[in-house]
Design a protein around this motif. Structure first.
Motif, PDB file in Angstrom:
ATOM      1  N   LYS A 150     109.923  -2.940   4.927  1.00  0.00           N
ATOM      2  CA  LYS A 150     109.103  -1.719   4.826  1.00  0.00           C
ATOM      3  C   LYS A 150     109.080  -1.220   3.383  1.00  0.00           C
ATOM      4  O   LYS A 150     108.041  -0.814   2.873  1.00  0.00           O
ATOM      5  CB  LYS A 150     109.643  -0.620   5.754  1.00  0.00           C
ATOM      6  N   LYS A 151     110.237  -1.265   2.731  1.00  0.00           N
ATOM      7  CA  LYS A 151     110.309  -0.852   1.327  1.00  0.00           C
ATOM      8  C   LYS A 151     109.475  -1.765   0.449  1.00  0.00           C
ATOM      9  O   LYS A 151     108.776  -1.314  -0.452  1.00  0.00           O
ATOM     10  CB  LYS A 151     111.763  -0.851   0.838  1.00  0.00           C
ATOM     11  N   GLU A 152     109.551  -3.071   0.702  1.00  0.00           N
ATOM     12  CA  GLU A 152     108.793  -4.039  -0.097  1.00  0.00           C
ATOM     13  C   GLU A 152     107.289  -3.836   0.086  1.00  0.00           C
ATOM     14  O   GLU A 152     106.527  -3.879  -0.875  1.00  0.00           O
ATOM     15  CB  GLU A 152     109.195  -5.460   0.284  1.00  0.00           C
ATOM     16  N   VAL A 153     106.858  -3.592   1.327  1.00  0.00           N
ATOM     17  CA  VAL A 153     105.437  -3.355   1.594  1.00  0.00           C
ATOM     18  C   VAL A 153     104.990  -2.061   0.919  1.00  0.00           C
ATOM     19  O   VAL A 153     103.935  -2.014   0.290  1.00  0.00           O
ATOM     20  CB  VAL A 153     105.159  -3.308   3.116  1.00  0.00           C
ATOM     21  N   ALA A 154     105.798  -1.016   1.018  1.00  0.00           N
ATOM     22  CA  ALA A 154     105.449   0.261   0.391  1.00  0.00           C
ATOM     23  C   ALA A 154     105.369   0.119  -1.126  1.00  0.00           C
ATOM     24  O   ALA A 154     104.458   0.645  -1.769  1.00  0.00           O
ATOM     25  CB  ALA A 154     106.467   1.334   0.768  1.00  0.00           C
ATOM     26  N   LYS A 155     106.301  -0.631  -1.691  1.00  0.00           N
ATOM     27  CA  LYS A 155     106.304  -0.845  -3.145  1.00  0.00           C
ATOM     28  C   LYS A 155     105.053  -1.594  -3.593  1.00  0.00           C
ATOM     29  O   LYS A 155     104.409  -1.223  -4.567  1.00  0.00           O
ATOM     30  CB  LYS A 155     107.558  -1.622  -3.541  1.00  0.00           C
TER      31      LYS A 155
END
Length: 177
Positions: free
Chosen positions: A153-158
């Motif tokens: 989720k963090k990678e997608v948001a980034k």
């Protein structure tokens, strides 16, 4: 690390890069960008005064296969050859050549969707492992799946740019009412 060349080009689009090199000025020197990867191609500079112009037409770049390439930018004059820089360059696929139904999601988006699908299907199953007739099945623990989900989720948001511009003067301001 590339400084003269961009880190990516898109196949099927025109490309042009102007390079000004005091050490290897045009027209005394010719620059070549050599690309090796899923396909192989070279861009040779044309002089414009003392500036080098590396370019490719949309028709020429349409043959470039998408992927990561090793690239070397070299200066040529007679028998002398010097490398100005080397590194990696990504050739992006031409979206106009993508088939109907093309999945444009990146790796992180696809992986997050897969993790969430596993979590959704696991909601009704309470066994982490079981055996039947000598065959066994071990499922990934839900805690591990949740941790992976948070990571992706963090990678997608980034990658999506979410969260940019949410800080004022470089810090978060929390308010309680």
């Amino acid at each position: 690390m590339l400084t003269f060349l961009p880190i990516s080009f898109t196949s099927g689009l025109s490309a042009s890069v102007e390079i000004n090199s005091d050490k290897y000025p045009a027209p005394d020197w010719v620059l070549k960008a050599i690309f090796r990867g899923p396909s192989s191609f070279e861009l040779t500079s044309d002089p414009s005064g003392s500036i080098h112009i590396l370019s490719a037409t949309a028709t020429a770049s349409a043959s470039w296969l998408a992927g990561v390439y090793a690239v070397s930018l070299r200066a040529y004059s007679g028998d002398d050859v010097f490398e100005l820089e080397s590194g990696q360059c990504t050739i992006l696929a031409d979206i106009s050549a993508a088939p109907v139904g093309h999945d444009a999601r990146n790796h992180a988006q696809k992986t997050l969707a897969a993790i969430e699908a596993v979590l959704e299907s696991r909601a009704s199953k309470d066994q982490e492992s079981y055996s039947i007739n000598g065959r066994s099945l071990v499922r990934t623990p839900i805690a591990e799946l949740l941790s992976l989900r948070a990571t992706y989720k963090k990678e997608v948001a980034k990658a999506s740019g979410f969260g940019r511009g949410t800080k004022i003067l470089g810090r978060k301001i929390k308010v309680r009412m």
